[in-house]
Each structure stands twice: as structure tokens, then as C-alpha cells.
Write a protein that holds these residues in place. Structure first.
Motif, PDB file in Angstrom:
ATOM      1  N   PRO A 106       0.859  -1.183   0.000  1.00  0.00           N
ATOM      2  CA  PRO A 106       0.000   0.000   0.000  1.00  0.00           C
ATOM      3  C   PRO A 106       0.900   1.239   0.000  1.00  0.00           C
ATOM      4  CG  PRO A 106       0.087  -0.976   2.192  1.00  0.00           C
ATOM      5  CD  PRO A 106       0.862  -1.881   1.275  1.00  0.00           C
ATOM      6  N   PRO A 151      -0.971   1.901  -4.495  1.00  0.00           N
ATOM      7  CA  PRO A 151      -0.240   0.651  -4.266  1.00  0.00           C
ATOM      8  C   PRO A 151       0.832   0.416  -5.325  1.00  0.00           C
ATOM      9  CG  PRO A 151      -2.580   0.294  -3.984  1.00  0.00           C
ATOM     10  CD  PRO A 151      -2.418   1.674  -4.580  1.00  0.00           C
ATOM     11  N   ALA A 210      -5.966  -3.295  -5.465  1.00  0.00           N
ATOM     12  CA  ALA A 210      -5.814  -1.835  -5.435  1.00  0.00           C
ATOM     13  C   ALA A 210      -7.157  -1.151  -5.683  1.00  0.00           C
ATOM     14  CB  ALA A 210      -4.784  -1.391  -6.472  1.00  0.00           C
ATOM     15  N   GLY A 264      -9.400  -1.381  -2.816  1.00  0.00           N
ATOM     16  CA  GLY A 264      -8.972  -0.458  -1.770  1.00  0.00           C
ATOM     17  C   GLY A 264      -9.319   0.999  -2.065  1.00  0.00           C
ATOM     18  N   TYR A 280      -8.254   2.810  -4.733  1.00  0.00           N
ATOM     19  CA  TYR A 280      -7.197   3.554  -5.415  1.00  0.00           C
ATOM     20  C   TYR A 280      -7.509   3.703  -6.901  1.00  0.00           C
ATOM     21  CZ  TYR A 280      -4.655   2.977  -1.110  1.00  0.00           C
ATOM     22  OH  TYR A 280      -4.294   3.022   0.206  1.00  0.00           O
TER      23      TYR A 280
END
Length: 178
Positions: free
Chosen positions: A76, A92, A120, A123, A125
Motif C-alpha cells: 500500500p 499501491p 488496489a 482499496g 485507489y
């Protein structure tokens, strides 16, 4: 991002980490002569150290027919991920993606990259990053083919002081993750 059907990607078990390190070293061995002995030994030490880091990391392995054939680390965003880079990469970052030579051209790297993109994106992102260099032209071609683009803001020089370690990132908005 199309992946290989007969490859499964998952978290490495604690008892698989040494195998994953050995697999990664074998995957990068083709660069040994170009690196020179001192740089190569430093590179192997770095591979081991990255797998032993205690910072939050996804340690991923690719398995095919009950055999480990690939590995990658996914970090991360974190300060100090790269010693020679003062900026914190805000998404990431994949490190040490390796596929055993016997399993190349079978979608293993693409499967690992797809799993990294999925994590990613999950998450929240917008991008997934990685670093490589012109010393690894096959890897560069793969990343470009999969949609990664250069992000020179995060470039830095390798320990040999002559090799530019180039940053790439993949926009996740267009990536299908299933």
C-alpha cells in the motif's frame, strides 16, 4: 485484463515464503550477467529483505498444477518504500514480480498483475504502480501492453548509479476486475 485460466493467485503462506524468494531469484537470474557480481548479490539481498519486511504487504503467489510458478509483492502507499525516492507514491506499488522461466508466456504475470489491480481497486485507489528499467525489456513490453504508462515523477537511479529505475502506473478505472 485477461488472465490464465489454470493459474490461481493467492496470499503466500508463511511456509511458502522461502520458495517464493527462490522462485523470484530464479526469475531474475537472466539479468545476473548484465548486473555484474556485486550488483547481483545486492539484488538478491534486496529480494530476501523485501519478502521479510514487516510493513503491510500482500505477498502473492501464483500456483499452477499445485506448483508455485510466480510471485509478487504489493505494497500500500507508504513513506520510504524506495530508499532513493523521497516522494511517497500515493497508490499501491507492485514489487518483485517474478515468473519461473518454465512458466513464462502462459499468463502467470498477467494473472498476478490482475490480482494486484483487483486489490488496489478494491482499496479505492485510482492507480496501481510499479518500477522497472530498460534492463528488463520483456517486462516493459508486458506492462505497456497491459496499459501501464510512464510516470517519471517517481523515477530514481538504482544502486549502480547508472540505471534509471522507471515508474509506471496503470489507471484502474478502465481495468475489469472480476
Amino acid at each position: 485484463m485477461s488472465t490464465a485460466i489454470d493459474v490461481s493467485v493467492r496470499e503466500a503462506r508463511l511456509d511458502e515464503r522461502e520458495k517464493a524468494v527462490a522462485l523470484t531469484v530464479e526469475a531474475y537470474r537472466q539479468y545476473e550477467s548484465g548486473f555484474g557480481p556485486a550488483f547481483w548479490e545486492q539484488y538478491i539481498s534486496n529480494i530476501k529483505a523485501q519478502w521479510e519486511r514487516t510493513e503491510p504487504t500482500w505477498r502473492l503467489v501464483a500456483e499452477q498444477e499445485d506448483k508455485l510458478v510466480g510471485a509478487a509483492l504489493l505494497y500500500p502507499p507508504q513513506e520510504g518504500l524506495y530508499e532513493k525516492l523521497s516522494e511517497t507514491i500515493p497508490y499501491p506499488e507492485i514489487r518483485l514480480l517474478g515468473v519461473h522461466p518454465s512458466a513464462r508466456s502462459k499468463g502467470v504475470a498477467t494473472s498476478l498483475l490482475a490480482e494486484c489491480a483487483r486489490r488496489a481497486k478494491q482499496g479505492g485507489y485510482s492507480y496501481l504502480g510499479l518500477h522497472t528499467s530498460s534492463r528488463m525489456p520483456d517486462a516493459v513490453r508486458l506492462y505497456l501492453r497491459l496499459g501501464f504508462e510512464r510516470e517519471p515523477l517517481y523515477d530514481f537511479f538504482a544502486a549502480d548509479q547508472t540505471t534509471v529505475v522507471e515508474a509506471y502506473r496503470l489507471a484502474l478505472a478502465t481495468v475489469q476486475t472480476s
